[in-house]
Design a protein around this motif. Sequence first.
Motif, short mmCIF file in Angstrom:
data_model
loop_
_atom_site.label_atom_id
_atom_site.label_comp_id
_atom_site.label_asym_id
_atom_site.label_seq_id
_atom_site.Cartn_x
_atom_site.Cartn_y
_atom_site.Cartn_z
N THR A 113 0.83 -1.20 0.00
CA THR A 113 0.00 0.00 0.00
C THR A 113 0.86 1.25 0.00
O THR A 113 0.56 2.23 -0.69
CB THR A 113 -0.95 0.00 1.22
N GLY A 114 1.95 1.23 0.76
CA GLY A 114 2.87 2.36 0.75
C GLY A 114 3.46 2.60 -0.62
O GLY A 114 3.57 3.74 -1.10
N ASN A 115 3.83 1.52 -1.31
CA ASN A 115 4.36 1.62 -2.66
C ASN A 115 3.31 2.18 -3.61
O ASN A 115 3.61 3.02 -4.47
CB ASN A 115 4.82 0.25 -3.14
N ASP A 116 2.06 1.74 -3.47
CA ASP A 116 0.98 2.25 -4.32
C ASP A 116 0.76 3.74 -4.09
O ASP A 116 0.43 4.48 -5.03
CB ASP A 116 -0.31 1.48 -4.05
N CYS A 117 0.91 4.19 -2.85
CA CYS A 117 0.80 5.62 -2.56
C CYS A 117 1.90 6.40 -3.27
O CYS A 117 1.65 7.49 -3.81
CB CYS A 117 0.88 5.86 -1.05
N ILE A 118 3.11 5.86 -3.29
CA ILE A 118 4.22 6.53 -3.95
C ILE A 118 3.92 6.69 -5.44
O ILE A 118 4.06 7.78 -6.02
CB ILE A 118 5.53 5.75 -3.75
N GLY A 119 3.49 5.61 -6.09
CA GLY A 119 3.17 5.68 -7.51
C GLY A 119 2.05 6.64 -7.81
O GLY A 119 2.05 7.33 -8.84
N THR A 120 1.08 6.75 -6.89
CA THR A 120 -0.06 7.64 -7.11
C THR A 120 0.31 9.10 -6.93
O THR A 120 -0.06 9.95 -7.75
CB THR A 120 -1.21 7.26 -6.16
N VAL A 121 1.06 9.43 -5.87
CA VAL A 121 1.42 10.84 -5.66
C VAL A 121 2.35 11.35 -6.76
O VAL A 121 2.34 12.53 -7.11
CB VAL A 121 2.02 11.09 -4.26
N ILE A 122 3.17 10.46 -7.31
CA ILE A 122 4.02 10.84 -8.44
C ILE A 122 3.16 11.21 -9.63
O ILE A 122 3.42 12.21 -10.32
CB ILE A 122 5.00 9.69 -8.78
N ARG A 123 2.11 10.45 -9.89
CA ARG A 123 1.21 10.77 -10.99
C ARG A 123 0.43 12.06 -10.72
O ARG A 123 0.03 12.75 -11.66
CB ARG A 123 0.27 9.59 -11.26
N HIS A 124 0.21 12.38 -9.46
CA HIS A 124 -0.43 13.65 -9.12
C HIS A 124 0.48 14.84 -9.40
O HIS A 124 -0.01 15.96 -9.60
CB HIS A 124 -0.80 13.66 -7.64
N GLY A 125 1.80 14.61 -9.37
CA GLY A 125 2.73 15.71 -9.55
C GLY A 125 3.25 16.27 -8.23
O GLY A 125 3.36 17.50 -8.05
N CYS A 126 3.59 15.41 -7.28
CA CYS A 126 4.12 15.85 -5.99
C CYS A 126 5.50 16.49 -6.18
O CYS A 126 6.20 16.22 -7.15
CB CYS A 126 4.21 14.68 -5.02
N ARG A 127 5.90 17.32 -5.22
CA ARG A 127 7.22 17.95 -5.26
C ARG A 127 8.31 17.00 -4.79
O ARG A 127 9.45 17.05 -5.25
CB ARG A 127 7.23 19.21 -4.40
N SER A 128 7.96 16.15 -3.85
CA SER A 128 8.90 15.14 -3.35
C SER A 128 8.10 14.05 -2.66
O SER A 128 6.93 14.24 -2.31
CB SER A 128 9.89 15.76 -2.35
N VAL A 129 8.71 12.88 -2.49
CA VAL A 129 8.06 11.80 -1.75
C VAL A 129 9.12 11.05 -0.97
O VAL A 129 10.20 10.74 -1.48
CB VAL A 129 7.28 10.84 -2.68
N THR A 130 8.82 10.81 0.30
CA THR A 130 9.70 10.06 1.20
C THR A 130 8.87 8.97 1.86
O THR A 130 7.72 9.19 2.25
CB THR A 130 10.28 10.98 2.29
N ALA A 131 9.46 7.79 1.98
CA ALA A 131 8.77 6.66 2.61
C ALA A 131 9.54 6.25 3.85
O ALA A 131 10.75 6.00 3.78
CB ALA A 131 8.65 5.50 1.65
#
Length: 503
Positions: free
Chosen positions: A315-333
């Motif tokens: 689920t965490g990985n799916d969140c990463i892929g989704t926020v990237i498609r949204h156009g996030c400025r950065s993502v940290t897990a």
Amino acid sequence: MGKATGFLEYERENNTDIPVDERIKNFSEFHLPLSDEKRREQGARCMDCGVPFCQSAMKLKGMVTGCPLHNLIPEWNDALYHGHTEHALSRLVKTSNFPEFTGRVCPALCEKACINGEYGEPVTVHDNELYIIESAFANGYIKPVIPKIRSGKRIAVIGSGPAGLAAADELNHRGHTVTVYEREDRIGGLLMYGIPNMKLDKSVIIRRQRLMEEEGVLFRTGIDVGKDIQASELLKDYDAIVLACGAKQARALPGADPEKIKGIYYAVDFLKSTTRSLLDRNGAADRLSTEEFMKGRDFISARDKHVVVVGGGDTGNDCIGTVIRHGCRSVTALEMMPMPPKDRTDTNPWPEWPKVLKTDYGHEEAIKLFGHDPRLYETTVKEYITDKKGCLRKIIISGVRFNGHKMELVEGSEKELPCDMLLIAAGFTGCERYAADTFGVALTERSTVSTGADSYHTSADRIFTAGDMHRGQSLVVWAIAEGRACAAEADRYLMGYTNIRVS
């Protein structure tokens, strides 16, 4: 079983992926199938190993390796190699209700147990399975199987995730009249609203729903059993009830209250908002570009935000892929556990489940986009910093270590991270109590529905349970296996015997 020398002649070849730069421009599935010839070669790699651990579901050191459905993998690989796709299908669906789901989202416990993987690369069981079922749909091999005789028994299935769907499918084919109740507006449970479209296109679920409806299953969506309708009403109308409501009670983080801090969300709520928005736009889940999608306002947006995901599972990985498609400025897990080794250690030999580092599609996309792996291991959130309006702006993270089972913060390891959005993907703690309470069934200490050992019959008469609601948060393949076994037990209860095949 396949070609006797196939594993020596052909290298493992996975389905190819659309490059990161292209696939993050939309929410479409991005795995491209091999040619028919190449797929037959991959089937040929399945060797005559004598004891096929791939279909064993053995428990070794507390973890299962091999398929929980006990799929007849060598048999359908052999048929695939020889070009007998329709026969391969007949062997596949003998044990598996929904190969189109597992062929997309299963972590392939079968492949981890493949003997080819001891010294080389395992057979592409996962991709072979998907090829067989999708070829079958494309070639018209999949047709409605409508029971010729009805038993006169009526069964309600509460919840339409993979466990509920599998139970409904088996009980309907047995000849019972089955109605599935789902509180959401669409069926599928976490298949629909917990797994992003690029991993499981929602048309696949809708296709299966239409087939099951043709076969006689009735779906009633938008009905929350326990709130909109009570158990007493259902027990008047049905001879048996199957509870398959999932384990949707999200695990909270200390101090991270979405009701008090703006910008904190549970992962499933975030993922659900994106999928629902995609589907509500004329069902265009696989057709909208990310830019077109982001013009909408009916979802939780990560556009231009610094996102932190807490939790290192699927689920965490799916969140990463989704926020990237949204156009996030950065993502940290953030992951509390230490970084796994890249290769098996001597204490983790084949055929045990490999406790090794897994870099999934979301991680790959973050690495490509931001130039580094988004994951920070042995780390947790210590403090949340908001602005005057209560909106999250920063977090203080800290290193952690474990003293036995007790987690301790590492003094002096604190760091500040910009964070406008924090997604809690820390798993689930069991079923939501109201769904169980309305039927008066007993719960375990883990907030799962209690049954006897190797049983699916609850403490209440005529009430059965399956899936995550019964075993706790788990995999789609386990949910399907539980649904099948639960259906067999419910059928035996109603009829005195059962001919439902349990893997």
